[in-house]
Scaffold this active site. Structure first.
Site, PDB file in Angstrom:
ATOM      1  N   GLU A 233       0.833  -1.190   0.000  1.00  0.00           N
ATOM      2  CA  GLU A 233       0.000   0.000   0.000  1.00  0.00           C
ATOM      3  C   GLU A 233       0.872   1.245   0.000  1.00  0.00           C
ATOM      4  O   GLU A 233       2.104   1.182   0.068  1.00  0.00           O
ATOM      5  CB  GLU A 233      -0.946   0.007   1.208  1.00  0.00           C
ATOM      6  CG  GLU A 233      -0.254   0.157   2.542  1.00  0.00           C
ATOM      7  CD  GLU A 233      -1.229   0.162   3.717  1.00  0.00           C
ATOM      8  OE1 GLU A 233      -2.378  -0.279   3.560  1.00  0.00           O
ATOM      9  OE2 GLU A 233      -0.825   0.602   4.804  1.00  0.00           O
ATOM     10  N   HIS A 276      -4.193   5.439   8.838  1.00  0.00           N
ATOM     11  CA  HIS A 276      -3.266   5.060   9.900  1.00  0.00           C
ATOM     12  C   HIS A 276      -1.913   5.681   9.614  1.00  0.00           C
ATOM     13  O   HIS A 276      -1.649   6.172   8.529  1.00  0.00           O
ATOM     14  CB  HIS A 276      -3.162   3.541  10.076  1.00  0.00           C
ATOM     15  CG  HIS A 276      -2.622   2.801   8.890  1.00  0.00           C
ATOM     16  ND1 HIS A 276      -1.295   2.899   8.496  1.00  0.00           N
ATOM     17  CD2 HIS A 276      -3.204   1.947   8.024  1.00  0.00           C
ATOM     18  CE1 HIS A 276      -1.099   2.118   7.445  1.00  0.00           C
ATOM     19  NE2 HIS A 276      -2.237   1.543   7.138  1.00  0.00           N
TER      20      HIS A 276
END
Length: 690
Positions: A233, A276
């Site tokens: 990611e 996050h």
């Protein structure tokens, strides 16, 4: 992470599911480059029926529910710790300290289920007690707390840490779970899953199981491993290193094992932290799209959503001459045998700081400070510094150099990125990274190397002293104020002093919201300049980011659990021809009220014509999500079409509730079918509006 050379570790924020006899699924914080130290603890990751597990925070609600499920699964839980308590819980001993638990229960592993503000202390207590495997699942642990913990880990050779921000570690064959992975999703098999995202790793495993391949952990030299899957990611450099390893592996191996991958965050909002602390593009890091491209060039088969991995891997195995039927039969035999033997993990350097998942505190994970505020902070910290904001610059000076104090995600240490050129077209090539100790800061040799790269190693001693002091001051400020990144350009003036230009800063929200530290810095936040919908989301523990707010074509609202899955949902919808109006991560502990609030926030965007609820629960309870969807219909008077896909923890309960609700919902189990329906409905609604 994929094995690179002779390095071994599990990368922080990477979840690794294993096949063969190891069958471990883990995500976490690990690794050392030392030959006789932390790297010696790699074998502590071998879990199975023999593993004696305790809980820290044992009598808490989360730990209690998790322990009941894990015991039923077969995990050998021997007790737990709650400070100040001495007695029994779930028929097992409760002790007041980890030291007492170590002495009386002889645990092999501890599962830390405490809130973020207590997590670092709990990890330290476990390290001090020399618990072999420490699994910490707490979300929003301050980054500098984890940097400090990591520096402690490097000084010892007894304890191994998985987390924070980790779903944990699971051995399907050994029937041992230390964490919160959805248990029905995992079964033994022959495909290795390496993932940065918990929810995306669940998707990957489920896809393989449905294809009849099953998924749990593997590496290059494991003869029982038939294929590898990589889930990356936005953020960090690990995928680039993986591509290098894969290129070398494919060239040196006569019949390389097939590798498939997905990268989340291709459509992420630029300059934003996507849910996050690790999900953002840091200084000197490439985009998610470029990660996708370099893996593809390395020979990796790329998919746009993990649900496609099952059929893709079946095709790759068949194309490689493998008998898929025999592989499936072998996995079934392994499950019946219930074996668990040695786990081989190759050593590699450690990586980023990705705080984790259990406390329900609300987080933005980053406060940006720039302009005059940033300049003032630096000059107040060190009055020898002269700093100028953009507004102070009548013209851009020449001969500027660049300094960026940040975190090296690979070494898990502080680093300074420096460049002798500030031309953005040349910055990537001219930038070099210098990593050093968190406790000691940049030493004399590191500073000398920085000066040399800046082409300042032959200047006058007074100028050298001034730049040396600047480097030390930036580090001290970064550490004391718990910053993530401090970036500035600087100039050596004619009088030998140094002036800073356009300083920019990113601070860790968790330090303030989880621990109450750095209140003076976070008081600078200007809420009046922020999107009211994002502020409303934050107040309820939801991460919401509006995408392309001025573009009416972005008309699909998304409601997803987990940052990785939320990013990938946006990417996959785009690949199907749709456009998502938002990124929304409900958080791991979403309640029915959280879901209803999420609908309210999404509906504030007048562009939204259809809402896609895409859930794969680990901590998230699908039954709770279904209740929230029905609550939203009841209390909000929903008239827009809603597509719902529920997988993971208690999925059968949630799916049944949706099916029996009588509401005008479009329920799907398969992601591809759900995505196609969402886009079809969006087009139909747009046509009605036109």
């Amino acid at each position: 992470m994929l094995p690179l050379h002779l390095q071994k570790s599990l990368r922080p924020g990477w979840a690794i599911a294993a096949s063969s006899r190891t069958r471990a699924f883990c995500a976490g914080f690990s690794s050392s480059t030392s030959l006789n130290g932390y790297s010696d603890t790699i074998h502590n990751l071998k879990i199975g029926k023999h593993t004696r597990v305790i809980y820290q925070g044992f009598t808490g609600k989360q730990a209690t529910a998790n322990a009941k499920d894990s015991i039923e699964y077969g995990t050998h839980i021997v007790g737990g710790v709650t400070p100040g308590r001495d007695g029994e819980h779930l028929g097992l001993p409760v002790l007041p300290t980890v030291k007492a638990a170590k002495e009386q229960l002889n645990p092999d592993a501890t599962a830390i289920f405490v809130a973020a503000k207590y997590a670092a202390g709990a990890i330290e207590e476990a390290i001090e007690a020399e618990i072999p495997l420490i699994v910490a699942v707490a979300e929003h642990v301050p980054i500098h707390d984890m940097l400090r913990i990591h520096s402690i880990l490097q000084t010892q050779s007894k304890s191994r840490l998985v987390g924070a921000n980790a779903p944990g570690i699971i051995s399907a064959i050994g029937r041992c779970r230390i964490g919160f992975q959805p248990l029905p999703t995992f079964s033994p098999g022959h495909i290795g899953i390496i993932a940065k995202s918990g929810t995306l790793s669940y998707e990957s495993v489920a896809s393989l199981i449905r294809a009849g391949l099953d998924a749990l952990r593997v590496f290059e030299h494991d003869d029982d491993t038939e294929g590898i899957i990589l889930v990356g990611e936005l953020g960090g450099r690990a995928e680039e290193e993986a591509a290098d390893w894969i290129t070398a592996y494919n060239s040196r191996t006569k019949r390389p094992k097939p590798i498939a991958a997905v990268i989340g965050g291709i459509r992420a909002a630029k300059g934003r932290v996507m849910g996050h602390a690790g999900a953002f593009g840091g200084p000197g890091e490439i985009s998610a799209q470029k990660k996708h491209n370099i893996l593809k060039r390395a020979g990796v088969t790329m998919v746009d959503h993990p649900a496609k991995f099952g059929n893709v891997m079946k095709g790759l195995l068949a194309g490689a001459g493998k008998d898929v039927r025999k592989i499936k039969q072998s996995a079934a035999r392994s499950q019946r045998r219930g074996m668990h033997t040695s786990q081989r993990i190759l050593r590699r350097p450690s990586t980023a700081i990705l705080p984790s998942q259990v406390a329900a505190t609300t987080q933005r994970r980053g406060l940006k400070v720039r302009g005059q505020q940033a300049a003032d902070l630096l000059t107040q910290f060190d009055n020898s510094i002269t700093a100028y904001a953009e507004d102070d610059m009548t013209s851009r000076p020449g001969n500027l150099k660049h300094l960026c104090m940040t975190v090296d995600r690979e070494a898990r240490q502080p680093c300074m990125m420096v460049s002798f050129d500030t031309d953005r077209r040349k910055l990537k090539k001219s930038t070099r990274r210098f990593t050093f100790s968190y406790h000691e800061g940049p030493d004399r040799q590191t500073i000398q190397n920085i000066l040399q790269h800046l082409q300042l190693n032959v200047v006058s001693p007074s100028t050298t002293a001034v730049v040396t002091q600047l480097i030390k001051s930036l580090f001290d400020f970064w550490k004391q104020k718990e910053a993530i990144t401090i970036s500035t350009e600087f100039l050596i003036k004619d009088d030998g002093t140094v002036a800073l230009y356009t300083p920019r800063m990113l601070f860790d929200d968790a330090a303030f919201k989880s621990k109450g530290r750095q209140a003076d810095v976070h008081a600078l936040r200007n809420r009046d300049a922020e999107d009211p919908a994002e502020l409303e989301a934050e107040a309820h523990g939801i991460v919401y980011i509006k995408l392309e707010p001025q573009n009416p074509k972005y008309n699909i609202g998304t409601l997803v659990n987990g940052a990785g899955l939320a990013m990938n949902t946006v990417d996959a919808i785009a690949n199907h021809g749709g456009n998502c109006a938002n990124f929304l991560d409900t958080g791991g502990k979403a309640t029915s009220d959280t879901v209803k609030r999420s609908f309210e926030i999404i509906l504030r965007d007048g562009r939204v014509k259809v809402i896609f609820v895409n859930i794969f629960g680990g901590l998230t309870d699908c039954g709770m999500i279904a209740e929230g969807v029905m609550l939203a219909f009841k209390e909000l008077g929903l008239t827009l079409p809603v597509v719902v896909r529920l997988r993971g923890t208690r999925e059968e309960v949630g799916q049944k509730m949706i099916a029996e609700s009588g509401l005008q919902l479009h329920a799907f189990d398969d992601f591809e079918e759900a995505a196609e329906k969402v886009i079809q409905l969006a087009r139909e609604e747009k046509a009605k509006a036109d």
